[in-house]
Design an enzyme around this catalytic site. Structure first.
Site, mmCIF file in Angstrom:
data_model
loop_
_atom_site.group_PDB
_atom_site.id
_atom_site.type_symbol
_atom_site.label_atom_id
_atom_site.label_comp_id
_atom_site.label_asym_id
_atom_site.label_seq_id
_atom_site.Cartn_x
_atom_site.Cartn_y
_atom_site.Cartn_z
ATOM 1 N N GLU A 76 0.807 -1.216 0.000
ATOM 2 C CA GLU A 76 0.000 0.000 0.000
ATOM 3 C C GLU A 76 0.841 1.266 0.000
ATOM 4 O OE1 GLU A 76 -3.384 2.141 2.803
ATOM 5 O OE2 GLU A 76 -2.984 0.011 3.019
ATOM 6 N N ASP A 77 1.953 1.278 0.748
ATOM 7 C CA ASP A 77 2.680 2.525 0.981
ATOM 8 C C ASP A 77 4.066 2.589 0.367
ATOM 9 O OD1 ASP A 77 0.554 3.553 2.448
ATOM 10 O OD2 ASP A 77 1.258 2.677 4.316
ATOM 11 N N ASP A 139 -2.895 -3.820 13.933
ATOM 12 C CA ASP A 139 -2.564 -2.597 13.191
ATOM 13 C C ASP A 139 -3.415 -1.438 13.687
ATOM 14 O OD1 ASP A 139 -1.693 -0.882 10.981
ATOM 15 O OD2 ASP A 139 -3.634 -1.332 10.078
#
Length: 726
Positions: A76-77, A139
């Site tokens: 995702e990042d 998370d």
């Protein structure tokens, strides 16, 4: 920030056979990919996946899950891809990481739609492997612990999402400690004033009662030891959000709460649980209504324990939770407790196998099954929230089957919990042997018998009554199916009429070869599209018979369908091409024209309105002129009334009367005496001495309406009366 070797040590401490090479490789890969990225706090970004991994080591999870925690934000990042993760760490880990990756490339209109679609994707991944959920919850927990570093504009949204979805989801998975921490962290940001007030009062109360708690622990331990039971007794204080929610739910002040402090009693065996309960109940007075046996009847998240409240030592109310060490482990760690490692061996497959026996995971799978029922992501999210937030009541079928439902659930929810078909055919219920309304809220221990009828279709209004997401989704689906069947039936009549008018034979099988040309997937959908007015019946004819020409193409003026209706409507002759009109509760989507309606005895015509079905007009209605240029919308119709049904139909009359006291009451009485039913009245003042009334009635037929008009016309205060559109 935790070091690489520290993480490996934490895992090998409970799992000596852990794959250290995998953990080291995941650590290095995540460190390289996140590189110089920073969090909102200014810390290196890698500190976040490390803390997530540390949380999961407290749950004693396998090394593959710890590796996923380190990698969970890479796709995702960073520039990492699913293919790269698969090739480096294997497809299993790649699939788990992908399940935790938010959807970014969808054109979603609202933040709510984005949230719903991401939640939907998460649960689909959880259905394949529960470890996705465990990493996601860890998370979220670390993100909530550092939420004060996030820009203020985002805090409320993240905290609200945590309170509405992730905290209750952790609770439904039996992870009570994690749920409580998530709730308190969210509560702190959503209602900081209440959080501060309750925290200060708890601190002061703890200081005052520090010695008392120790005394109660010692007294309970001594009592149990006298009976030969070695028990671990530990006092614990309720969390701020738990106190706040109870104050809100019970409408009580902080000082009125008697169970801020509770005591957990952990004993070696199941038999000891009930022996401890006997000791407590025979030593101190019990508080009525506060005993619950979750051992014989576990909660759906696998929670098992005995709960009781007594007026104990020092005349204090003492709330006790009595359980074994195994029950305590499940109560604390929930679904994660199923990942217990035996003989130092572990693996994702072992976890998946262990969760097969988990009632919490069964619930999760049932919830995920709703994804296949065609709900939008937003509807699915709302239904899931309903499922997450409830306390349970336990009810029974007449054969003794236990059904767990949310508090406030009705027999409708019960019926759908038994089986969808039971819910769809439900027409009534008996609760503890007595016939009761379907809106009755069920209580613990109720025996519920569902009364069924094959002719039943669940009303759309049930959706607002049902509490469970399963019931709401099933009702919505059944309603859509019923409407689809109605339009399909209407479409079949329209197509049959078109074929008959063209002099061509019709068989439903003929339509199958024309589906592709008409852009439909099956015959039912095609007929429903015709019924809704989305597909023209002439287009169906052309698709089946390519040589067919309309009257306009053959050079003939189109016949107004109203022609010829009048004679057939007044006789007993039946033309199969005509639509039978049975009233407002018929199988077809039929409504009657405004400003006068239509009643049996009228010569009638039907006008097809796309998306609304058929509107029935009297043949003399002036409103029909607007449809003269649209002959394809005209339908031949006929009355088909059951004389024994005594069904009413809409009609409207205009009454002119003298303006004097009681005139309306006199007119209403006359209508009532002739068995007419007034649906609505509109009055218009015509002068100082007179006014006009438009009265909407419900009558049986033309004869009945004429009787009402004749009766009203005889009244001395009435100057004229006539049917509107008559």
């Amino acid at each position: 920030m935790m070091r690489q070797y520290e993480l490996v040590e934490r895992v090998t401490r409970y799992n000596p056979n852990a794959d250290e090479a995998l953990l080291n490789k995941a650590y290095v890969y995540a460190m390289q990919k996140h590189g110089a990225q920073k969090r909102a706090s200014g810390d290196p970004y890698i500190s976040h996946p490390l803390e997530v991994a540390a949380i999961l080591t407290n749950l004693r999870l396998d090394d593959a899950t710890i590796a996923v925690a380190l990698l969970h934000d890479t796709i995702e990042d960073t520039d990492a891809t699913r293919a790269e993760i698969d090739s480096t760490f294997g497809e299993e880990i790649g699939k788990l990481v992908d399940g935790l990756t938010k959807i970014r490339r969808l054109d979603l209109v609202t933040q709510k739609a984005k949230q719903a679609e991401n939640f939907r994707k998460l649960l689909l991944a959880v259905a394949d492997d529960v470890r996705v959920l465990l990493v996601k919850l860890a998370d979220r927990l670390h993100n909530m612990r550092t939420l004060h570093f996030v820009p203020e504009a985002k805090r409320a949204r993240i905290a609200e999402e945590t309170m509405e979805i992730y905290a209750p989801l952790a609770g439904r998975m039996g992870m009570q400690s994690l749920r409580e921490e998530l709730e308190d962290l969210a509560f702190r940001h959503l209602n900081p004033d209440a959080w501060k007030t309750i925290t200060e009062r708890l601190s002061a109360l703890s200081e005052r009662n520090r010695d008392l708690i120790g005394e109660i622990e010692a007294e309970l331990t001594r009592r149990f030891a006298e009976h030969g039971i070695v028990a671990e007794v530990k006092g614990r204080q309720k969390r701020p959000y738990s106190i706040f929610s109870k104050m809100q739910r019970k409408s009580v002040a902080f000082e009125q709460l008697s169970d801020i402090f509770g005591f957990r009693v952990v004993v070696p065996s199941l038999e000891d649980c009930y022996q401890v309960l006997g000791i407590v109940h025979t030593t101190w007075p019990t508080v009525p209504g506060r005993f619950k046996d979750y051992i014989s009847t576990p909660k759906q998240n696998d929670y098992r324990s005995l709960h009781t409240t007594v007026v104990g030592p020092s005349r204090q109310r003492v709330e006790l939770q009595i359980r074994t060490a195994e029950m305590n482990r499940v109560a604390e760690y929930g679904i994660a407790a199923h990942a217990l490692y035996k003989d130092g061996k572990t693996g994702g497959r072992n976890i998946a196998k262990a969760t097969e026996e988990s009632r919490a995971y069964e619930w999760l799978r049932r919830t995920i099954d709703l994804l296949n029922e065609g709900d939008t992501p937003e509807e699915f999210l709302e239904n899931t929230k309903l499922e997450l937030f409830y306390d349970q009541v336990f009810c029974f079928t007449p054969k003794g089957r236990l059904i767990a439902l949310p508090r406030g659930a009705t027999p409708i929810d019960f019926a759908y919990a038994v089986h969808t078909d039971v819910g769809n055919t439900c027409v009534g219920c008996k609760i503890n042997g007595r016939i009761m309304p379907l809106v009755t809220a069920l209580a613990n221990g109720d025996e519920v018998e569902i009364i069924r009828s094959k002719a039943q279709t669940p009303p759309a209004a049930w959706e607002s009554i049902a509490v469970t997401g399963k019931a709401r989704a099933a009702i919505r689906r059944a309603t859509k199916d019923a409407v689809r069947r109605q339009y399909s039936g209407l479409g079949k009549h329209i197509v049959e009429r078109a074929f008959d008018r063209a002099g061509r034979p019709f068989a439903q099988e003929q339509l199958e070869g024309a589906l592709t040309r008409l852009g439909q997937s099956n015959v039912t959908d095609l007929l429903a599209a015709v019924g809704r007015g989305e597909v023209n019946s002439d287009d169906v004819l052309k698709a089946v018979y390519p040589d067919y020409q309309t009257e306009a193409q053959r050079g003939r003026p189109p016949r107004r369908p109203g022609a010829g209706v009048e004679s057939r409507s007044l006789t007993n002759e039946t033309n199969p091409a005509e639509l039978p009109i049975r009233g407002l509760r018929a199988d077809l989507p039929v409504r009657f024209a405004p400003d006068g309606g239509a009643i049996p005895g009228d010569r009638i015509v039907g006008i097809l309105t796309p998306g609304q079905g058929v509107t029935i007009y009297p043949i003399q209605s002036p409103a029909l002129k607007q449809f003269d240029d649209e002959p394809e919308r005209w339908l031949d119709v006929r009355w088909e009334i059951d004389p024994d049904a005594a069904e009413r139909f809409p009609a409207q009359i205009k009454v002119s009367s003298i303006n004097e006291p009681g005139s309306l009451a006199v007119i209403a009485r006359a209508i009532g005496e002739t068995e007419g039913n007034i649906d609505n009245i509109k009055m218009v003042r015509r002068g100082h001495d007179a006014h006009d009334m438009l009265i909407d009635l419900e009558v049986y037929d033309v004869k009945h309406l004429n009787e009402i008009i004749a009766q009203v016309r005889l009244l001395p205060n009435v100057t004229s009366v006539a049917r509107v559109n008559g």
